[in-house]
Design a protein around this motif. Sequence first.
Motif, short mmCIF file in Angstrom:
data_model
loop_
_atom_site.label_atom_id
_atom_site.label_comp_id
_atom_site.label_asym_id
_atom_site.label_seq_id
_atom_site.Cartn_x
_atom_site.Cartn_y
_atom_site.Cartn_z
N UNK A 33 0.84 -1.20 0.00
CA UNK A 33 0.00 0.00 0.00
C UNK A 33 0.87 1.25 0.00
N UNK A 34 1.89 1.27 0.86
CA UNK A 34 2.75 2.44 1.00
C UNK A 34 3.54 2.73 -0.27
N UNK A 35 4.08 1.66 -0.89
CA UNK A 35 4.97 1.86 -2.03
C UNK A 35 4.28 1.69 -3.38
N UNK A 36 2.96 1.57 -3.38
CA UNK A 36 2.26 1.39 -4.66
C UNK A 36 2.52 2.54 -5.64
N UNK A 37 2.58 3.82 -5.21
CA UNK A 37 2.92 4.88 -6.18
C UNK A 37 4.32 4.70 -6.75
N UNK A 38 5.28 4.29 -5.92
CA UNK A 38 6.65 4.07 -6.39
C UNK A 38 6.68 2.91 -7.40
N UNK A 39 5.92 1.86 -7.10
CA UNK A 39 5.90 0.71 -8.00
C UNK A 39 5.25 1.05 -9.34
N UNK A 40 4.18 1.86 -9.30
CA UNK A 40 3.53 2.28 -10.55
C UNK A 40 4.47 3.15 -11.37
N UNK A 41 5.20 4.05 -10.72
CA UNK A 41 6.16 4.90 -11.43
C UNK A 41 7.30 4.07 -12.01
N UNK A 42 7.79 3.11 -11.23
CA UNK A 42 8.86 2.25 -11.72
C UNK A 42 8.40 1.41 -12.90
N UNK A 43 7.20 0.86 -12.82
CA UNK A 43 6.66 0.05 -13.91
C UNK A 43 6.52 0.87 -15.18
N UNK A 44 6.00 2.10 -15.05
CA UNK A 44 5.84 2.96 -16.22
C UNK A 44 7.20 3.33 -16.81
N UNK A 45 8.18 3.61 -15.96
CA UNK A 45 9.52 3.98 -16.43
C UNK A 45 10.17 2.84 -17.17
N UNK A 46 10.05 1.63 -16.65
CA UNK A 46 10.62 0.46 -17.32
C UNK A 46 9.96 0.24 -18.68
N UNK A 47 8.64 0.34 -18.71
CA UNK A 47 7.89 0.09 -19.94
C UNK A 47 8.18 1.12 -21.01
N UNK A 48 8.31 2.39 -20.63
CA UNK A 48 8.44 3.48 -21.61
C UNK A 48 9.87 3.69 -22.09
N UNK A 49 10.86 3.14 -21.40
CA UNK A 49 12.25 3.43 -21.75
C UNK A 49 12.99 2.28 -22.40
N UNK A 50 12.41 1.09 -22.43
CA UNK A 50 13.09 -0.03 -23.09
C UNK A 50 12.07 -1.10 -23.46
N UNK A 51 12.40 -1.84 -24.49
CA UNK A 51 11.50 -2.88 -24.99
C UNK A 51 11.55 -4.10 -24.07
N UNK A 52 10.39 -4.72 -23.84
CA UNK A 52 10.34 -5.94 -23.07
C UNK A 52 9.32 -5.88 -21.95
N UNK A 53 9.16 -6.97 -21.22
CA UNK A 53 8.19 -7.02 -20.11
C UNK A 53 8.61 -6.13 -18.96
N UNK A 54 7.65 -5.70 -18.17
CA UNK A 54 7.94 -4.87 -17.01
C UNK A 54 8.54 -5.69 -15.88
N UNK A 55 8.01 -6.89 -15.69
CA UNK A 55 8.45 -7.75 -14.58
C UNK A 55 9.26 -8.92 -15.13
N UNK A 56 10.40 -9.14 -14.49
CA UNK A 56 11.27 -10.28 -14.83
C UNK A 56 11.03 -11.39 -13.81
N UNK A 57 10.92 -12.60 -14.31
CA UNK A 57 10.75 -13.76 -13.42
C UNK A 57 12.01 -14.61 -13.48
N UNK A 58 12.69 -14.74 -12.35
CA UNK A 58 13.89 -15.55 -12.27
C UNK A 58 13.63 -16.81 -11.47
N UNK A 59 14.06 -17.94 -12.01
CA UNK A 59 13.85 -19.21 -11.30
C UNK A 59 14.83 -19.33 -10.16
#
Length: 242
Positions: A33-59
């Motif tokens: 709840x507290x960091x949801x604005x930070x996470x939304x901003x980070x997600x938008x920044x990742x999406x708008x500045x480089x090609x590929x998925x926003x979230x990486x899944x590592x095994x």
Amino acid sequence: MSRPRTCPDFPWPVRTYPGKRALDVVLATAALVLFSPVMLLAAASVKLTSRGPVVYRGRRVGLCGQAFDQFKFRSMYIGTGGTGFTKSADDRITPVGRVIRLLKIDELPQLFNVLRGEMSLVGPRPEDASLVDEQYDGEQLRVLSARPGLTCIVEVRWFPDFSYYLPPEVDPDEHYRRHLLPQRLRDDLEYVDRMSLWLDLKLIVQTIYCIGIKGWWIVLRHKLAARRDAASHCDAPTRPRV
């Protein structure tokens, strides 16, 4: 410690304490709840500045050797390949990725791993499945008797991460396997042996300090160094034309 429990086919008893899971759920929910604005901003920044998925899944390998997908905001260009260990100055990291990695914002999606029961807020950092199979000996496998964590002793002692202490002339993967991974496992086993509510709270507070104070100081220091380099380049005498 609570009464030890065992996992099928795993030789070590599970390490925990009464209320640890409840603490994880309450604090992870509050952090989302507290960091949801930070996470939304980070997600938008990742999406708008480089090609590929926003979230990486590592095994990764978690409690009792069970594999799971660890969530992170993507901080690298896709399709770059290269080594498994990421250096702090790795050219595969995006400009946005450098900032979110330094401030640990890329780790925030792991709060969902905590709510799913795959991770804890505090615990040994999860490792790649291939490295666990290749490198861990019998005693080192004991780190898997605790849920892997978002933060730990290693994260505080070696902030921002091991890559900032990597000698420039060495092969990063080889150096990590031979020197850094054994150190990381010693620190993680120290946590497993000392695990308690008070240690968890102490590490959470220390992590907040590292990110909120030390992390921003490192960002500022890098910016000042870049400005000094640019100024010295501008002040350098130009080569006369012949």
